[in-house]
Write an enzyme that holds these catalytic residues in place. Structure first.
Site, PDB file in Angstrom:
ATOM      1  CG  ASP A  54      -1.937  -1.200   1.362  1.00  0.00           C
ATOM      2  OD1 ASP A  54      -1.911  -1.923   0.558  1.00  0.00           O
ATOM      3  OD2 ASP A  54      -2.892  -0.999   2.056  1.00  0.00           O
TER       4      ASP A  54
ATOM      5  CD  GLU B  44      -0.083  -5.709   9.163  1.00  0.00           C
ATOM      6  OE1 GLU B  44      -0.310  -5.448  10.262  1.00  0.00           O
ATOM      7  OE2 GLU B  44      -0.856  -5.357   8.251  1.00  0.00           O
TER       8      GLU B  44
HETATM    9  C1  2M8 Z   1      -3.193  -4.168   3.536  1.00  0.00           C
HETATM   10  O1  2M8 Z   1      -4.140  -3.504   2.992  1.00  0.00           O
HETATM   11  C2  2M8 Z   1      -5.291  -3.065   3.341  1.00  0.00           C
HETATM   12  C3  2M8 Z   1      -6.059  -2.304   2.124  1.00  0.00           C
HETATM   13  O2  2M8 Z   1      -6.278  -3.261   1.178  1.00  0.00           O
HETATM   14  C4  2M8 Z   1      -5.050  -1.974   4.489  1.00  0.00           C
HETATM   15  O3  2M8 Z   1      -3.925  -1.368   4.626  1.00  0.00           O
HETATM   16  O4  2M8 Z   1      -6.220  -1.781   5.311  1.00  0.00           O
HETATM   17  C5  2M8 Z   1      -2.119  -4.556   2.775  1.00  0.00           C
HETATM   18  O5  2M8 Z   1      -1.169  -5.137   3.252  1.00  0.00           O
HETATM   19  C6  2M8 Z   1      -2.570  -5.769   1.710  1.00  0.00           C
HETATM   20  O6  2M8 Z   1      -1.461  -6.103   1.030  1.00  0.00           O
HETATM   21  C7  2M8 Z   1      -3.325  -6.847   2.471  1.00  0.00           C
HETATM   22  O7  2M8 Z   1      -3.854  -7.541   1.587  1.00  0.00           O
HETATM   23  C8  2M8 Z   1      -4.506  -6.131   3.494  1.00  0.00           C
HETATM   24  C9  2M8 Z   1      -4.643  -7.484   4.259  1.00  0.00           C
HETATM   25  O8  2M8 Z   1      -3.781  -8.320   4.754  1.00  0.00           O
HETATM   26  O9  2M8 Z   1      -3.712  -5.196   4.230  1.00  0.00           O
END
Ligand code: 2M8
Length: 419
Positions: free
Chosen positions: A176, A392
């Site tokens: 992101d 994470e």
């Molecule tokens: C993160 O993305 C989401 C938005 O889609 C967020 O920041 O809220 C990123 O690390 C993405 O790669 C990942 O798929 C998601 C859920 O793990 O979190």
């Protein structure tokens, strides 16, 4: 439990399986309890890799739940919403996307309207290869969905016209807040919104612009302000296109269109994203008409291309092992060049080491028989998990855990690495 493991590995395996069991909702796996209460597209693909060794039945259900969210255009959305309980509030929720109001969106399930790296065909192939045959039946309904997912990318997202899929939002990259998006994002008008301030306003403005245009491909092509070609997304797209050709064989379909598509993506990666002078792949900003100078972990993911020319593989491995990446990190591979001004060891996709990008590089190293690099990445990922649990992301210098706990992809990918 499948493979033969040492006592220590057995303990890790059981711990990883417990995380996946705890995050299982009955239909899918949440990325992390509390933090991310819905289903994310590329998380599900990584989780599928782990479930294939632990609970193949759940791996199949995970994929079927995800593909329930697929649009008639073929778009496989990056979020499928599973709960509307206020205690599970996640922003942005379904109210930002308003998928139910769109004629191409599925009925009975709410989704986002963005893509994420299309790892699914590759994972489906590995699920079928790892299975006792049960997955063959599952391939029948899944294969056309995977074909539609790829057809959407080729038809609506080849905005540069050179054979690659373009991203229209940083969220589509999976990385992101990667420093690679700083410049193209700064050019986006945040339209005075104040959700969380800074980049978040621009993230939301990009979505509301797409939504107001009915998520039309013509709008993305002609007007949308953020359009980039990313080496990670396209390397994953290529690996999955190769897998699709193999799945076609298994499904009794014609593999040739997928082989031709793979050839096109392979050439375009080299023609459009390889930076000879820097010895790495970079993202291309289509609105500014140039390669983005930031060097990130995404630039190594084209190692997943089995046909990458030997001098390119050599340049990539030299840079990967240099003090700019693995050479100075106790726990490789950091997400950003350690010597870049943008590098930040604790900040999300701007420096830390992640299990999922490590898995992609491990897969790429295996594709080129780079045993030393594959072992380095496997060893680093296992040490991170042993030391800090299934977090994470991790500090690349001291290995301390950051972000969410009991992270599904960290657990799932450890199972796949051990297996
Ligand atoms: C993160 O993305 C989401 C938005 O889609 C967020 O920041 O809220 C990123 O690390 C993405 O790669 C990942 O798929 C998601 C859920 O793990 O979190």
């Amino acid at each position: 439990m499948g493979p033969r493991l040492t006592g220590d590995e057995t303990a890790l395996w059981l711990a990883a399986a417990r995380v996946l069991d705890a995050n299982w909702t009955g239909a899918a796996t949440v990325p992390s309890p509390g933090l991310y209460p819905h289903q994310w597209s590329w998380d599900s693909a990584f989780i599928g890799l782990g479930l294939a060794h632990h609970r193949p039945d759940r791996a199949r259900t995970e994929f079927l739940s995800l593909f329930r969210g697929q649009w008639a255009t073929g778009l496989l959305p990056h979020i499928v919403f599973h709960t509307t309980e206020p205690r599970h509030a996640y922003f942005p929720g379904p109210e930002l996307w308003r998928s139910s109001a769109h004629p191409a969106a599925p009925r009975g399930v709410q989704t986002s309207a963005l893509a994420q790296p299309p790892l699914h065909a590759l994972v489906a192939l590995r699920m079928v290869q790892a299975s006792d045959g049960a997955d063959r039946a599952f391939l029948g309904p899944l294969y056309p969905c995977l074909v539609a997912q790829h057809a959407y990318l080729a038809r609506d997202r080849d905005i540069g016209g050179g054979g690659l899929a373009s991203l229209c939002h940083p969220w589509e990259s999976g990385l992101d807040d990667s420093p690679a998006w700083d410049t193209p994002l700064a050019a986006v008008d945040p339209r005075g919104r104040t959700y969380n301030g800074g980049d978040h306003d621009r993230y939301v403005a990009l979505v509301t612009g797409m939504r107001a245009a009915g998520y039309r491909a013509e709008y993305l092509r002609d007007e949308h302000p953020f359009v980039v070609e990313d080496p990670l997304f396209n390397a994953v797209y290529l690996a999955s296109t190769h897998a699709l050709a193999e799945l076609a064989d298994l499904a009794g379909a014609d593999p040739r269109p997928h082989r031709e598509a793979a050839e096109r993506i392979h050439r375009a990666l080299l023609d459009r994203l390889w930076d000879e002078s820097a010895g790495c792949f970079r993202a291309r900003d289509l609105r500014a008409g140039r390669l983005i100078p930031e060097t990130t972990v995404a630039g190594f993911v084209p190692l997943m291309d089995p046909e990458l020319p030997a001098p390119v593989v050599r340049a990539l491995t030299d840079l990967l092992l240099s003090p700019r990446f693995a050479g100075a990190a106790g726990y490789p591979v950091p997400t950003c060049d350690i010597q870049s001004e943008a590098f930040d060891r604790g900040a999300y996709w701007r420096g830390p080491t992640w299990a999922n990008t490590n898995w992609l590089l491990w897969f790429g190293a295996c594709a080129h028989d780079l045993g030393g690099i594959a072992d380095l990445i496997f060893g680093s990922t296992a040490r991170l998990v042993r030391q800090s649990g299934f977090r994470e992301f991790y500090d690349p210098f001291d290995g301390s855990g950051r972000g969410g706990h009991d992270y599904s992809w960290s657990a799932a990918l450890l199972l796949d690495l051990l297996a």
